[in-house]
Design an enzyme around this catalytic site. Structure first.
Site, mmCIF file in Angstrom:
data_model
loop_
_atom_site.group_PDB
_atom_site.id
_atom_site.type_symbol
_atom_site.label_atom_id
_atom_site.label_comp_id
_atom_site.label_asym_id
_atom_site.label_seq_id
_atom_site.Cartn_x
_atom_site.Cartn_y
_atom_site.Cartn_z
ATOM 1 N N ASN A 245 6.796 88.152 7.485
ATOM 2 C CA ASN A 245 6.308 88.020 6.122
ATOM 3 C C ASN A 245 5.176 89.005 5.854
ATOM 4 O O ASN A 245 4.418 89.377 6.760
ATOM 5 C CB ASN A 245 5.923 86.577 5.778
ATOM 6 C CG ASN A 245 5.041 85.889 6.784
ATOM 7 O OD1 ASN A 245 5.054 86.197 7.969
ATOM 8 N ND2 ASN A 245 4.239 84.957 6.323
ATOM 9 N N ILE A 246 5.100 89.419 4.602
ATOM 10 C CA ILE A 246 4.086 90.380 4.154
ATOM 11 C C ILE A 246 3.439 89.791 2.903
ATOM 12 O O ILE A 246 4.113 89.627 1.879
ATOM 13 C CB ILE A 246 4.727 91.745 3.830
ATOM 14 C CG1 ILE A 246 5.471 92.299 5.064
ATOM 15 C CG2 ILE A 246 3.655 92.734 3.353
ATOM 16 C CD1 ILE A 246 6.277 93.571 4.805
ATOM 17 N N GLU A 247 2.161 89.444 3.024
ATOM 18 C CA GLU A 247 1.478 88.787 1.911
ATOM 19 C C GLU A 247 0.660 89.794 1.099
ATOM 20 O O GLU A 247 0.264 90.841 1.608
ATOM 21 C CB GLU A 247 0.578 87.665 2.447
ATOM 22 C CG GLU A 247 1.408 86.585 3.131
ATOM 23 C CD GLU A 247 0.629 85.348 3.531
ATOM 24 O OE1 GLU A 247 -0.613 85.392 3.559
ATOM 25 O OE2 GLU A 247 1.292 84.323 3.826
ATOM 26 N N CYS B 88 8.970 87.070 2.112
ATOM 27 C CA CYS B 88 9.255 86.316 3.343
ATOM 28 C C CYS B 88 9.866 87.207 4.420
ATOM 29 O O CYS B 88 10.517 88.223 4.122
ATOM 30 C CB CYS B 88 10.263 85.207 3.058
ATOM 31 S SG CYS B 88 9.699 83.941 1.933
ATOM 32 N N GLU C 206 12.490 86.647 6.178
ATOM 33 C CA GLU C 206 13.947 86.722 6.090
ATOM 34 C C GLU C 206 14.392 87.841 5.165
ATOM 35 O O GLU C 206 15.332 88.581 5.443
ATOM 36 C CB GLU C 206 14.523 85.399 5.550
ATOM 37 C CG GLU C 206 14.277 84.187 6.429
ATOM 38 C CD GLU C 206 12.988 83.446 6.099
ATOM 39 O OE1 GLU C 206 11.962 84.096 5.771
ATOM 40 O OE2 GLU C 206 12.992 82.207 6.160
ATOM 41 N N CYS D 182 13.140 79.652 2.349
ATOM 42 C CA CYS D 182 12.824 79.220 0.977
ATOM 43 C C CYS D 182 14.040 79.437 0.077
ATOM 44 O O CYS D 182 15.023 80.085 0.472
ATOM 45 C CB CYS D 182 11.608 79.993 0.458
ATOM 46 S SG CYS D 182 12.006 81.654 -0.129
ATOM 47 N N CYS E 8 15.134 83.125 -0.501
ATOM 48 C CA CYS E 8 15.831 83.707 0.665
ATOM 49 C C CYS E 8 17.231 83.127 0.810
ATOM 50 O O CYS E 8 18.171 83.844 1.159
ATOM 51 C CB CYS E 8 15.010 83.479 1.931
ATOM 52 S SG CYS E 8 13.495 84.457 1.961
HETATM 53 N N1 THU Z 1 7.501 82.346 4.484
HETATM 54 C C1 THU Z 1 8.443 83.077 5.136
HETATM 55 O O1 THU Z 1 8.189 84.218 5.536
HETATM 56 N N2 THU Z 1 9.643 82.498 5.355
HETATM 57 C C2 THU Z 1 9.970 81.220 5.033
HETATM 58 O O2 THU Z 1 11.082 80.781 5.310
HETATM 59 C C3 THU Z 1 9.000 80.368 4.348
HETATM 60 C C4 THU Z 1 7.730 81.002 3.960
HETATM 61 C C5 THU Z 1 6.166 82.931 4.299
HETATM 62 C C6 THU Z 1 5.774 83.306 2.905
HETATM 63 C C7 THU Z 1 4.257 83.222 2.991
HETATM 64 O O3 THU Z 1 3.779 84.440 3.515
HETATM 65 C C8 THU Z 1 3.988 82.141 4.015
HETATM 66 O O4 THU Z 1 5.193 82.014 4.759
HETATM 67 C C9 THU Z 1 3.595 80.790 3.435
HETATM 68 O O5 THU Z 1 4.483 80.406 2.440
#
Ligand code: THU
Length: 130
Positions: A42-44, A53, A55, A86, A89
């Protein structure tokens, strides 16, 4: 049982997650039908809604490299709980990998597997556009 080598690669990518706001690190490994593995984390963003996310990062990497056939996707978070994908995804996975197996992992070795169609029943797909 996930192969040891693949498991380690997914742990490594999960540990590189750019998740300084949530501290929720996720790693994904997307396997093609010919056995290649595309990794993502994941990259925020400081503008939270722009976050992507793990995925989708793995899926977009693979699609942009020309991959079109996918067998399974592994997902691993950093909290000892399964991390189901989520809604966004799930939609992208059903669009581009309608038969994919979704395998949730934990660091302690638990595993749970689903078909994407179980995770997104009555999905909107390209068939509905015809
Ligand atoms: N996130 C994912 O990368 N994959 C998931 O299946 C659920 C959520 C990430 C998004 C965000 O960076 C962090 O998890 C919290 O939601």
């Amino acid at each position: 049982m996930v192969d040891r080598n693949i498991f380690r690669k997914i742990q490594d990518i999960r540990n590189k997650a750019l998740a300084k706001y949530s501290h929720f690190n996720v790693g994904a490994g997307l396997e093609t039908t010919d056995g290649k593995l595309y990794l993502g984390h994941n990259i925020e963003s400081s503008s939270y809604g722009l976050t992507i996310c793990a995925e989708r990062v793995a899926l977009f990497k693979a699609l942009s490299e020309g991959e079109r056939d996918f067998r399974r996707i592994y997902i691993l978070a950093n909290n000892e709980e399964f991390c189901p994908p989520c809604g966004a995804c799930r939609q992208l996975l059903i669009d581009y990998a309608p038969n994919i197996e979704v395998i949730l992992l934990t660091d302690s070795g638990a595993e749970k597997s689903y078909r994407i169609s179980e995770l997104l029943p009555e999905a909107f797909t390209e068939k509905r556009l015809k």
